[in-house]
Structures are given as structure tokens and as C-alpha cells.
Design a protein around this motif. Structure first.
Motif, PDB file in Angstrom:
ATOM      1  N   PHE A 152       0.814  -1.223   0.000  1.00  0.00           N
ATOM      2  CA  PHE A 152       0.000   0.000   0.000  1.00  0.00           C
ATOM      3  C   PHE A 152       0.844   1.268   0.000  1.00  0.00           C
ATOM      4  O   PHE A 152       0.298   2.372   0.007  1.00  0.00           O
ATOM      5  CB  PHE A 152      -0.930   0.032   1.225  1.00  0.00           C
ATOM      6  CG  PHE A 152      -2.011  -1.011   1.206  1.00  0.00           C
ATOM      7  CD1 PHE A 152      -2.931  -1.066   0.164  1.00  0.00           C
ATOM      8  CD2 PHE A 152      -2.110  -1.941   2.224  1.00  0.00           C
ATOM      9  CE1 PHE A 152      -3.926  -2.020   0.144  1.00  0.00           C
ATOM     10  CE2 PHE A 152      -3.107  -2.903   2.216  1.00  0.00           C
ATOM     11  CZ  PHE A 152      -4.021  -2.953   1.167  1.00  0.00           C
ATOM     12  N   LEU A 153       2.163   1.127  -0.017  1.00  0.00           N
ATOM     13  CA  LEU A 153       3.042   2.288   0.134  1.00  0.00           C
ATOM     14  C   LEU A 153       2.793   3.348  -0.937  1.00  0.00           C
ATOM     15  O   LEU A 153       2.851   4.552  -0.663  1.00  0.00           O
ATOM     16  CB  LEU A 153       4.506   1.844   0.101  1.00  0.00           C
ATOM     17  CG  LEU A 153       5.552   2.902   0.455  1.00  0.00           C
ATOM     18  CD1 LEU A 153       5.366   3.395   1.884  1.00  0.00           C
ATOM     19  CD2 LEU A 153       6.961   2.352   0.274  1.00  0.00           C
ATOM     20  N   ASN A 154       2.519   2.926  -2.173  1.00  0.00           N
ATOM     21  CA  ASN A 154       2.278   3.890  -3.252  1.00  0.00           C
ATOM     22  C   ASN A 154       0.942   4.616  -3.103  1.00  0.00           C
ATOM     23  O   ASN A 154       0.740   5.667  -3.696  1.00  0.00           O
ATOM     24  CB  ASN A 154       2.278   3.190  -4.616  1.00  0.00           C
ATOM     25  CG  ASN A 154       3.647   2.684  -5.018  1.00  0.00           C
ATOM     26  OD1 ASN A 154       4.641   2.981  -4.378  1.00  0.00           O
ATOM     27  ND2 ASN A 154       3.686   1.899  -6.075  1.00  0.00           N
ATOM     28  N   CYS A 155       0.030   4.033  -2.332  1.00  0.00           N
ATOM     29  CA  CYS A 155      -1.369   4.478  -2.355  1.00  0.00           C
ATOM     30  C   CYS A 155      -1.684   5.613  -1.389  1.00  0.00           C
ATOM     31  O   CYS A 155      -2.756   6.204  -1.477  1.00  0.00           O
ATOM     32  CB  CYS A 155      -2.297   3.298  -2.049  1.00  0.00           C
ATOM     33  SG  CYS A 155      -2.053   1.869  -3.129  1.00  0.00           S
ATOM     34  N   ALA A 197       7.950  -6.271  -3.851  1.00  0.00           N
ATOM     35  CA  ALA A 197       8.294  -5.816  -5.206  1.00  0.00           C
ATOM     36  C   ALA A 197       7.891  -6.831  -6.255  1.00  0.00           C
ATOM     37  O   ALA A 197       7.627  -6.476  -7.413  1.00  0.00           O
ATOM     38  CB  ALA A 197       9.785  -5.535  -5.293  1.00  0.00           C
ATOM     39  N   SER A 198       7.825  -8.112  -5.860  1.00  0.00           N
ATOM     40  CA  SER A 198       7.479  -9.162  -6.827  1.00  0.00           C
ATOM     41  C   SER A 198       5.981  -9.257  -7.080  1.00  0.00           C
ATOM     42  O   SER A 198       5.553  -9.839  -8.071  1.00  0.00           O
ATOM     43  CB  SER A 198       8.001 -10.517  -6.337  1.00  0.00           C
ATOM     44  OG  SER A 198       7.298 -10.940  -5.179  1.00  0.00           O
ATOM     45  N   VAL A 199       5.174  -8.674  -6.170  1.00  0.00           N
ATOM     46  CA  VAL A 199       3.716  -8.766  -6.330  1.00  0.00           C
ATOM     47  C   VAL A 199       3.071  -7.421  -6.632  1.00  0.00           C
ATOM     48  O   VAL A 199       1.897  -7.357  -6.992  1.00  0.00           O
ATOM     49  CB  VAL A 199       3.062  -9.377  -5.065  1.00  0.00           C
ATOM     50  CG1 VAL A 199       3.547 -10.793  -4.850  1.00  0.00           C
ATOM     51  CG2 VAL A 199       3.330  -8.527  -3.833  1.00  0.00           C
ATOM     52  N   SER A 200       3.810  -6.335  -6.486  1.00  0.00           N
ATOM     53  CA  SER A 200       3.244  -5.008  -6.784  1.00  0.00           C
ATOM     54  C   SER A 200       4.349  -4.116  -7.332  1.00  0.00           C
ATOM     55  O   SER A 200       5.526  -4.336  -7.070  1.00  0.00           O
ATOM     56  CB  SER A 200       2.639  -4.379  -5.521  1.00  0.00           C
ATOM     57  OG  SER A 200       3.626  -4.196  -4.533  1.00  0.00           O
ATOM     58  N   ASN A 201       3.960  -3.117  -8.063  1.00  0.00           N
ATOM     59  CA  ASN A 201       4.933  -2.215  -8.684  1.00  0.00           C
ATOM     60  C   ASN A 201       5.318  -1.108  -7.711  1.00  0.00           C
ATOM     61  O   ASN A 201       4.948   0.058  -7.870  1.00  0.00           O
ATOM     62  CB  ASN A 201       4.345  -1.619  -9.966  1.00  0.00           C
ATOM     63  CG  ASN A 201       5.373  -0.795 -10.730  1.00  0.00           C
ATOM     64  OD1 ASN A 201       6.565  -1.050 -10.642  1.00  0.00           O
ATOM     65  ND2 ASN A 201       4.897   0.186 -11.466  1.00  0.00           N
ATOM     66  N   LEU A 202       6.062  -1.481  -6.668  1.00  0.00           N
ATOM     67  CA  LEU A 202       6.455  -0.519  -5.647  1.00  0.00           C
ATOM     68  C   LEU A 202       7.454   0.497  -6.196  1.00  0.00           C
ATOM     69  O   LEU A 202       8.454   0.115  -6.809  1.00  0.00           O
ATOM     70  CB  LEU A 202       7.097  -1.239  -4.459  1.00  0.00           C
ATOM     71  CG  LEU A 202       6.199  -1.781  -3.355  1.00  0.00           C
ATOM     72  CD1 LEU A 202       7.048  -2.344  -2.225  1.00  0.00           C
ATOM     73  CD2 LEU A 202       5.271  -0.717  -2.816  1.00  0.00           C
ATOM     74  N   LEU A 203       7.171   1.753  -5.968  1.00  0.00           N
ATOM     75  CA  LEU A 203       8.100   2.824  -6.359  1.00  0.00           C
ATOM     76  C   LEU A 203       9.029   3.081  -5.174  1.00  0.00           C
ATOM     77  O   LEU A 203       8.933   4.097  -4.484  1.00  0.00           O
ATOM     78  CB  LEU A 203       7.322   4.083  -6.736  1.00  0.00           C
ATOM     79  CG  LEU A 203       6.281   3.914  -7.853  1.00  0.00           C
ATOM     80  CD1 LEU A 203       5.477   5.197  -8.038  1.00  0.00           C
ATOM     81  CD2 LEU A 203       6.965   3.517  -9.155  1.00  0.00           C
ATOM     82  N   ILE A 204       9.951   2.168  -4.964  1.00  0.00           N
ATOM     83  CA  ILE A 204      10.757   2.180  -3.745  1.00  0.00           C
ATOM     84  C   ILE A 204      11.656   3.407  -3.672  1.00  0.00           C
ATOM     85  O   ILE A 204      11.704   4.105  -2.656  1.00  0.00           O
ATOM     86  CB  ILE A 204      11.595   0.891  -3.657  1.00  0.00           C
ATOM     87  CG1 ILE A 204      10.662  -0.324  -3.575  1.00  0.00           C
ATOM     88  CG2 ILE A 204      12.522   0.930  -2.445  1.00  0.00           C
ATOM     89  CD1 ILE A 204      11.373  -1.648  -3.724  1.00  0.00           C
ATOM     90  N   LEU A 205      12.379   3.694  -4.729  1.00  0.00           N
ATOM     91  CA  LEU A 205      13.307   4.825  -4.718  1.00  0.00           C
ATOM     92  C   LEU A 205      12.568   6.158  -4.706  1.00  0.00           C
ATOM     93  O   LEU A 205      13.011   7.118  -4.063  1.00  0.00           O
ATOM     94  CB  LEU A 205      14.252   4.742  -5.916  1.00  0.00           C
ATOM     95  CG  LEU A 205      15.093   3.456  -6.012  1.00  0.00           C
ATOM     96  CD1 LEU A 205      16.014   3.512  -7.214  1.00  0.00           C
ATOM     97  CD2 LEU A 205      15.890   3.246  -4.734  1.00  0.00           C
TER      98      LEU A 205
END
Length: 450
Positions: free
Chosen positions: A335-338, A392-400
């Protein structure tokens, strides 16, 4: 059965220096009400071996005791630092070897109390637990009474600046879960003067319009945008709250009474509200575009790691490993992107860490480990890194992108948000750890080739 074991080094005085008469815990009204009216809470604390703090009966009013007050005096070991403990309300305190207990985060004031005695009790299964007598409460009576913690103000036309319902919502929701409406209500309540609040909102609207129309963020200069927002906040605060103009309608008497703690709350609310209304411009328009290539490459490398990397390879100790690969924590992190605002995003990280720990504790309970499970900083980095790889393997996390946003736009400068700094630091440490893993993996591949 109870065994009294008073600490000899602690003087029996309250925080005002007045001597306190000796009393048995079992005869303390706080302890009696906790056992009788909040028995489920008491039984749970005893079963888990949590520390139960009992303020001396001369230091509180029985009529104002409530669930909030009791929960703030039951301590669990912090998963992050040795001397830190977390109350059932999510507040943080530091317990020193000399018997002092100092409030750290989540309280409206900084206070140090002392353990003046302890008694050993046994539950129905004859399991021992300790109850500690302290010379004063951690909470003031004002903090205990949730209906009066936020001030109630009336506008000039007789309407409420913030309704009672809004005040209750602000009390029950943690700072990581508040939204734009909550922050506006908090500012409205704390400032009190309607004209000052309206002028503050007018300045914010003008700044938002100017920022969205004309401000351009260049990659590598996120700190400049952050500084621009902080400068606006500081200037606005100085003009409207610290040194308000001499107007007939401005309630300067109330503003002069605004203490440092209240100013910090308003600053926190102001920062979060600004970040929320500027989120689309800063995050979506600029940062996502700035880090698009790097984020895609980073996620692709994580997906490759996920195929071969085990929990042991990441450095997770056997006793902490999960048969389910920490799926509950992975789901939360996705949920980090949301969410908007750095504090909202740090709230996602906080809940992720909680779910990691919950899964480890469930495993410990199944293996009949009754003692709290100690996790070091290195343990937490390894655990979170593994969850980050899985997410990262299950969602397109925008980590950086998220890391850049949190790094420069989280203004955690006061004690209300100090506990969130740990999660920001751990995210940055995990990213560095992942780059080290990429390098070691590349070296391993090169050695196999040659």
C-alpha cells in the motif's frame, strides 16, 4: 499471593517533592479498578508478562480514571531499542536501570517518574508477573480525559470551530492515519481564533496555487523544494502565530497562551496538510518521473533476487523465519504507493514492522516461548529487506521514489513524530543493503563465468 520487593534507591516522593506514604499495591484504587472494571485488560497484561505501572494513590483523581489512562500505564518491550517500552496506546517511554521512567513520544508533556516499589503476583496458572508502584502518573488528568484534551472554541457567529465529533476522531486516530480534514480540524482547534485560522488557510491556498503553477523541481534538487515549503511554513507561523498583527478581531490573548507543545502540534498539522495538498505536484508530477528508470531497474533486480534468495540468504535468523514468507507484512507494504504525505507512508512502514513482529511472536507462542522476543536493529533490517523483496514481486512498488519523498519531505522535528524516524532510517538502510546484495550477486555470477 504477593511479595513486596521495594527498590531501596528510590525515594518515596512525588514529582512535586512531597513525601508519599507507603501503600500496598493491592490496596491502591488504581489497581483495584483495573482488576475489577478492566479485568480483560489486566488479565491480558498479566498473561503476556507486560509491565503494569501503578501510580501512588495520592497522585491521581479516581473520578478521571478511564481506559485511556490505564492503557498508558501498561508497557510492552519495544521491538527496536533495549530500554524503550511501548504503552498499549502506542506511546513510547524509556526505562532506565536506576528505576526512572521518562516519556518519549505520544504524550502531551515530557515527564520523568520513578519506581518506588514492586510486588510479585501470580495468575490462575501460577505464572509470576510484576506490578510496579510509581511516584506519579505518566499522564496528566487532562490527557486522561479524552473529551477535553482538545480545546473547544466558538466562532464569532456562535458556531463551533471544531465539532465534538471531530475532536473525538482526532483523539482516536493515530497521526499516521489522519487526512486533510483531520489536520485542518486540529489546526482549527489548537489556534482557536477563527480570523487567524481563516487567514492561515488563505495563505496556504495562495502558496499552493503559486507552487503548482510555477515551481519546477529538478532531479537531484529535492532538498530545494523541501526548503521552500519549510520557509513558507516558518514565515507564516512567525507572522500569524508567534508575532500576530495587531488587529481588533485577532485574539492575541489566546495566542500568547499557546504553549510549545501546542505550537508543535499546529506545526505538525500544517506540515502534513501542506504535503497532502502538494502531493500530486511533488510526487506524481516530478518524483515519479525523476526516478522512473531507476525504480523500474531496481524492481526488476528485486524480482530476480526473489526467485533465488531465501530468508537465510538475507540474514534472517532461523528462529525468526516465517513459513508464510511474512505475507501479511508484504500485503501491508504493497500500500506504500497508495497513501499521501510522508507520515502516511511512514505509517505503512510502521504497520509493516508490526505485522512482521506479530508473525514472529505467533511462531514463538506456538513453540511455547513466553519471553518477549528481542529483535536487534540488524534483525529488523534483514526482516524488512526480505519483505521489501517479496512486495516488489507482487506489486509495482516505487521504492526509490518513496524513499526520496520521505527523506526530504518528512519534517519530523518534534516529539509527536520522533518514533517515525526509525522507520525512515530502516527504509534507507534496507535500500543500501539491497545494493550490497546486488553487488555480491554480480560478483558471484562473474566468478562462476571465469
Amino acid at each position: 499471593v504477593a511479595k513486596i520487593c521495594c527498590l531501596k534507591t528510590m525515594a518515596s516522593v512525588n514529582n512535586d517533592g512531597n513525601s508519599l506514604a507507603k501503600e500496598k499495591v493491592a490496596q491502591n484504587p488504581f489497581f483495584q479498578i483495573l482488576r475489577k472494571n478492566y479485568n480483560e485488560l489486566y488479565v491480558l497484561a498479566a498473561k503476556r508478562g507486560w509491565k503494569i505501572l501503578i501510580p501512588h494513590s495520592n497522585t491521581f483523581q479516581m473520578s478521571l480514571l478511564n481506559e485511556n489512562f490505564f492503557k498508558s500505564h501498561i508497557l510492552q518491550s519495544s521491538p527496536y531499542f533495549k530500554e524503550e517500552y511501548v504503552t498499549l496506546n502506542g506511546q513510547c517511554v524509556v526505562l532506565k536501570e536506576n528505576g526512572s521512567i521518562t516519556t518519549k513520544t505520544g504524550f502531551d508533556r515530557h515527564v520523568t517518574v520513578y519506581i518506588i516499589g514492586e510486588e510479585l503476583f501470580y495468575d490462575s496458572n501460577f505464572k509470576a508477573y510484576t506490578v510496579y508502584s510509581i511516584n506519579a502518573p505518566l499522564l496528566s488528568m487532562q490527557e486522561s480525559n479524552t473529551s477535553s484534551t482538545l480545546p473547544h472554541f466558538t466562532s464569532e457567529d456562535g458556531g463551533d470551530v471544531a465539532s465534538k465529533h471531530d475532536a473525538q476522531v482526532l483523539q482516536t486516530s493515530t497521526i499516521e492515519h489522519k487526512n486533510e480534514h483531520d489536520w485542518k480540524m486540529l489546526m482549527s482547534s489548537a489556534i482557536g481564533d477563527v480570523s487567524v485560522y481563516q487567514q492561515l488557510m488563505k495563505e496556504v491556498d495562495a502558496f499552493q496555487t503559486q507552487f503548482n503553477r510555477s515551481y519546477v523541481m529538478i532531479k537531484g534538487y529535492s532538498s530545494a523544494a523541501s526548503k521552500r515549503i519549510e520557509e513558507f511554513r516558518n514565515t507564516t507561523f512567525d507572522q500569524l502565530l508567534l508575532h500576530p498583527p495587531k488587529t481588533r478581531r485577532s485574539n492575541k490573548k489566546h495566542l500568547r497562551k499557546m504553549d510549545q507543545n501546542t505550537l508543535e502540534k499546529v506545526a505538525l498539522a500544517f506540515d502534513c496538510y501542506l504535503n497532502s495538498i502538494l502531493f500530486d505536484r511533488i510526487f506524481d508530477t516530478f518524483l515519479v518521473r525523476h526516478f522512473k528508470t531507476e525504480d523500474e531497474a531496481f524492481c526488476n533486480r528485486l524480482k530476480l533476487l526473489q526467485k533465488t534468495l531465501t530468508q537465510t540468504h538475507v540474514g534472517i535468523k532461523t528462529e525468526f523465519q516465517s513459513a508464510l514468507n511474512f505475507q501479511c507484512a508484504v500485503q501491508q507494504l504493497s500500500f506504500l504507493n497508495c497513501v499521501k504525505t510522508p507520515i502516511n507512508k511512514l505509517g505503512v512502514l510502521k504497520e509493516t514492522f508490526k505485522r512482521i513482529r506479530d508473525e514472529i511472536e505467533r511462531k514463538g507462542q506456538q513453540q511455547s516461548h513466553d519471553e518477549p522476543i528481542p529483535l536487534t536493529t540488524d534483525d529488523n533490517i534483514c526482516l524488512f529487506t526480505f519483505v521489501l523483496i517479496q512486495a516488489a514481486s507482487v506489486s509495482n512498488l516505487l521504492i526509490l521514489t518513496n524513499n526520496e519523498y520521505i527523506k526530504y519531505f518528512y519534517f519530523g522535528s518534534n516529539h509527536h513524530t520522533a518514533h517515525l524516524g526509525y522507520f525512515r532510517a530502516t527504509l534507507q538502510a534496507s535500500i543500501s543493503f539491497l545494493y550490497d546484495l546486488f553487488s555480491s550477486k554480480q560478483k558471484s555470477v562473474s566468478q562462476n563465468i571465469y
